[in-house]
Design a protein around this motif. Structure first.
Motif, short mmCIF file in Angstrom:
data_model
loop_
_atom_site.label_atom_id
_atom_site.label_comp_id
_atom_site.label_asym_id
_atom_site.label_seq_id
_atom_site.Cartn_x
_atom_site.Cartn_y
_atom_site.Cartn_z
N ASP A 151 -6.83 56.35 11.86
CA ASP A 151 -8.19 56.51 12.79
C ASP A 151 -7.95 55.77 14.11
O ASP A 151 -7.84 54.90 13.75
CB ASP A 151 -9.31 56.29 11.89
CG ASP A 151 -10.57 56.37 12.60
OD1 ASP A 151 -10.46 56.93 13.93
OD2 ASP A 151 -11.44 56.44 12.15
N LYS A 188 -9.71 52.46 13.98
CA LYS A 188 -9.34 51.32 13.39
C LYS A 188 -8.44 50.60 14.31
O LYS A 188 -8.54 49.16 14.49
CB LYS A 188 -8.15 51.69 12.28
CG LYS A 188 -7.60 50.42 11.51
CD LYS A 188 -6.43 50.87 10.44
CE LYS A 188 -6.12 49.47 10.11
NZ LYS A 188 -5.08 49.69 8.62
N GLY A 207 -11.32 48.22 14.66
CA GLY A 207 -10.97 47.16 13.68
C GLY A 207 -9.97 46.37 13.73
O GLY A 207 -10.12 45.08 13.62
N TYR A 229 6.82 43.30 15.40
CA TYR A 229 6.82 43.23 13.95
C TYR A 229 7.49 44.03 13.53
O TYR A 229 7.91 44.17 12.30
CB TYR A 229 5.29 43.32 13.63
CG TYR A 229 4.40 42.26 14.27
CD1 TYR A 229 3.82 41.14 13.10
CD2 TYR A 229 4.09 42.06 15.08
CE1 TYR A 229 3.22 39.93 13.29
CE2 TYR A 229 2.98 40.95 15.54
CZ TYR A 229 2.74 39.81 14.85
OH TYR A 229 2.11 38.94 14.98
N ALA A 241 2.29 46.92 9.38
CA ALA A 241 0.92 46.78 9.69
C ALA A 241 0.75 45.96 10.95
O ALA A 241 -0.28 46.36 11.52
CB ALA A 241 0.29 46.02 8.57
N GLY A 248 -0.55 38.90 6.89
CA GLY A 248 -1.64 38.95 8.14
C GLY A 248 -3.02 38.73 7.57
O GLY A 248 -3.73 37.90 8.30
N SER A 285 -2.83 34.80 7.13
CA SER A 285 -2.92 34.39 8.46
C SER A 285 -4.25 34.03 9.04
O SER A 285 -4.78 33.21 9.57
CB SER A 285 -1.73 34.97 9.34
OG SER A 285 -1.78 34.11 10.61
N LYS A 295 -9.76 41.34 17.67
CA LYS A 295 -10.61 41.14 16.43
C LYS A 295 -10.57 39.83 15.80
O LYS A 295 -11.56 39.23 15.20
CB LYS A 295 -10.40 42.31 15.22
CG LYS A 295 -11.25 42.21 13.98
CD LYS A 295 -12.57 42.56 14.22
CE LYS A 295 -13.45 42.89 13.01
NZ LYS A 295 -13.00 44.19 12.60
N LYS A 315 -13.71 37.33 14.74
CA LYS A 315 -14.20 36.73 13.60
C LYS A 315 -14.48 35.18 13.82
O LYS A 315 -15.58 34.57 13.23
CB LYS A 315 -13.07 36.91 12.56
CG LYS A 315 -12.94 38.25 12.28
CD LYS A 315 -11.81 38.61 11.01
CE LYS A 315 -11.67 39.92 10.72
NZ LYS A 315 -10.91 40.35 9.59
N1 COA Z 1 -12.99 52.14 12.09
C1 COA Z 1 -13.40 50.84 12.54
N2 COA Z 1 -12.57 49.78 11.69
C2 COA Z 1 -11.78 50.26 10.97
C3 COA Z 1 -11.43 51.51 10.47
C4 COA Z 1 -12.12 52.37 11.41
N3 COA Z 1 -11.76 53.89 11.03
N4 COA Z 1 -10.38 51.51 9.70
C5 COA Z 1 -10.15 49.96 9.24
N5 COA Z 1 -11.01 49.45 10.14
C6 COA Z 1 -10.92 47.76 10.07
C7 COA Z 1 -11.16 47.06 8.67
O1 COA Z 1 -12.39 47.40 8.01
C8 COA Z 1 -10.75 45.96 8.97
O2 COA Z 1 -11.62 45.09 9.53
P1 COA Z 1 -11.83 43.66 8.99
O3 COA Z 1 -10.68 42.87 9.49
O4 COA Z 1 -13.16 43.12 9.99
O5 COA Z 1 -12.09 43.52 7.70
C9 COA Z 1 -9.59 46.27 10.34
O6 COA Z 1 -9.92 47.23 10.60
C10 COA Z 1 -8.02 46.01 9.71
O7 COA Z 1 -7.87 47.06 8.76
P2 COA Z 1 -6.99 46.35 7.58
O8 COA Z 1 -6.83 47.61 6.86
O9 COA Z 1 -7.89 45.44 7.01
O10 COA Z 1 -5.70 45.73 7.89
P3 COA Z 1 -4.30 46.20 8.01
O11 COA Z 1 -3.72 46.06 6.51
O12 COA Z 1 -3.74 47.36 8.90
O13 COA Z 1 -3.76 44.90 8.87
C11 COA Z 1 -3.45 42.92 10.19
C12 COA Z 1 -4.27 44.18 9.96
C13 COA Z 1 -4.13 42.42 11.38
C14 COA Z 1 -3.75 41.98 9.27
C15 COA Z 1 -2.11 43.33 10.66
O14 COA Z 1 -2.05 44.11 11.72
C16 COA Z 1 -1.15 42.02 10.84
O15 COA Z 1 -0.64 41.17 10.03
N6 COA Z 1 -0.99 41.78 12.33
C17 COA Z 1 -0.17 40.46 12.42
C18 COA Z 1 -1.43 39.33 12.59
C19 COA Z 1 -0.57 38.09 13.15
O16 COA Z 1 -0.02 38.13 13.85
N7 COA Z 1 -0.92 36.79 12.39
C20 COA Z 1 -0.27 35.80 13.00
C21 COA Z 1 -0.80 35.24 14.34
S1 COA Z 1 -1.95 34.14 14.25
#
Ligand code: COA
Length: 387
Positions: free
Chosen positions: A29, A32, A36, A143, A148, A198, A201, A238, A242
């Motif tokens: 979606d 997200k 998200g 990545y 993800a 992630g 982190s 995001k 937070k």
């Molecule tokens: N509409 C709105 N929000 C949505 C949605 C939709 N249709 N579908 C999902 N979301 C939201 C989720 O609720 C979640 O929100 P939250 O974080 O407030 O709980 C967010 O989108 C992410 O979705 P989620 O399924 O939890 O995450 P993911 O498994 O896709 O992974 C990360 C997201 C950020 C963890 C991933 O992209 C990642 O690992 N990135 C790298 C992070 C990084 O760089 N870390 C080190 C540097 S500091």
């Protein structure tokens, strides 16, 4: 004695992927990614833009406004280093024709690298007030396709000039630092893409923010309401949202609204460039300065985080006339003039960038005139050329 940020230049390559296109290609979606994760677009570096060329291009944004003969220190912070021995600073020094007396080296601690450089530069300028320091953060966040973390990629560089007569921000003495040896994000020497947990982190980032923010306020006798704005390291927007929600817990309505508005102002460039690792906090700072309506004297908090993990909270005050040192129109043009890639085009460029360049094969760039680019390797030596 005054020491602070005198100039800020940023650069991002001339191609991007739209997050709505990426969401469709990955059967997600779009909300997200847009809500998200909080990202709209991500810049893509082709094989002719690397940490060094982007760092040169970011510094070129302000080089004509400074006295180059005064630069006594040049620090390059990156986790996308182009060589295990030679620092990116030396390529930059050569392109900018800086004095050979400049002290030039590279630093690394994930996304904390530019902050580490800035803190060293600050001490240097306090000791040598007649000299200035250039500190660069430059990275390509990779990545992997269909991971993800893919939506949190990006490419770009931020360059800062630190001086004893800063025209943008005056840095305050003192800081709150916090570190722990953990594995939330790292990139082994054998891998071109990052390893990341992630969710872990994000949790560590938030824990370190809570710790350093409250410790800093305690040290300085400050309250949250004293800050006009807080700028965060933004690997994706995001993450900062937070942290900002934690910052404003329990504050009065006026402070709540102000810190939410300033956060919105601070994420605009990052939402459109993507993750630039070391430069992310400073791209957010630039976005805040350009969109946040700040006044001279306003207190800004800055939260830096590098996985592995190291965090630091510090602060700065806005200098009178800071807006005259910024070029919002040119900064926006850098984004607007990028070429939109289809997802298959981006995937092709991404895959090409995972392969080491062949020796003695010259690369050509489609960047605009005046930009530096990586022109390939000649007899094992990296070549940088100006278009
Ligand atoms: N509409 C709105 N929000 C949505 C949605 C939709 N249709 N579908 C999902 N979301 C939201 C989720 O609720 C979640 O929100 P939250 O974080 O407030 O709980 C967010 O989108 C992410 O979705 P989620 O399924 O939890 O995450 P993911 O498994 O896709 O992974 C990360 C997201 C950020 C963890 C991933 O992209 C990642 O690992 N990135 C790298 C992070 C990084 O760089 N870390 C080190 C540097 S500091």
């Amino acid at each position: 004695m005054k020491v602070g940020i005198d100039q800020i230049g940023y650069f991002t390559p001339n191609k991007y992927v739209d997050m709505v296109d990426l969401a469709h290609a990955r059967n997600q979606d779009p909300n997200k990614f847009l809500i998200g994760i909080g990202q709209k677009k991500m810049s893509v570096a082709d094989p002719t833009q690397d940490a060094v060329s982007m760092g040169i291009n970011a510094t070129l944004r302000y080089i004509d406004k400074i006295d180059q003969s005064k630069v006594g220190l040049l620090i390059f912070g990156t986790e996308s280093s182009v060589d295990q021995s030679k620092s990116g600073s030396l390529f930059v020094k050569s392109a900018l024709k800086l004095d050979p007396a400049v002290r030039a080296f590279e630093v690394k601690e994930a996304c904390f690298g530019l902050t580490a450089g800035l803190m060293i530069a600050q001490d240097f300028v306090r000791l040598h007030p007649d000299q200035t320091a250039i500190v660069i953060g430059s990275d390509i966040a990779r990545y992997g396709i269909n991971t993800a973390g893919e939506v949190t990629q990006g490419a770009g560089s931020v360059s800062l000039l630190v001086s004893s007569n800063p025209r943008i921000l005056e840095l305050n003495e003192g800081h709150s630092a916090y570190s722990e040896d953990i594995n939330d994000f790292w990139r082994p020497n054998y891998s071109k893409t990052a390893k990341v947990d992630g969710k872990y982190s994000t949790q560590v980032y938030l824990d370190f923010f809570k710790h350093t923010f409250s410790d800093y306020k305690r040290q300085k006798g400050l309250e949250t309401k004293d800050f006009a704005a807080i700028a965060y390291h933004l690997p994706f927007t995001k993450m900062g949202l937070k942290a900002n929600r934690l910052a404003i817990e329990g504050v009065d309505e006026e402070t709540n609204a102000r810190l939410m508005d300033s956060f919105t102002a601070s994420k605009e460039l990052n939402a459109n460039v993507g993750n630039i690792y070391t430069g992310s906090l400073y791209l957010s700072l630039l976005s805040l300065l350009e969109n946040g309506g700040l006044k001279a004297g306003d207190l800004i908090g800055l939260f830096s985080y590098g996985s592995g993990a190291m965090a630091e909270f510090y602060s700065a005050n806005v200098v009178e006339g800071y807006e005259n040192e910024l070029d919002k129109a040119a900064d926006e043009a850098l984004l607007d003039k990028r070429r939109k890639l289809s997802v298959p085009e981006y995937e092709k460029i991404f895959s090409a960038s995972l392969v080491d360049p062949q020796n003695n094969v010259e690369l050509t760039s489609d960047e605009k005139k005046g930009r530096y680019y990586f022109a390939g390797i000649c007899d094992d030596i990296r070549q940088y050329r100006v278009k």
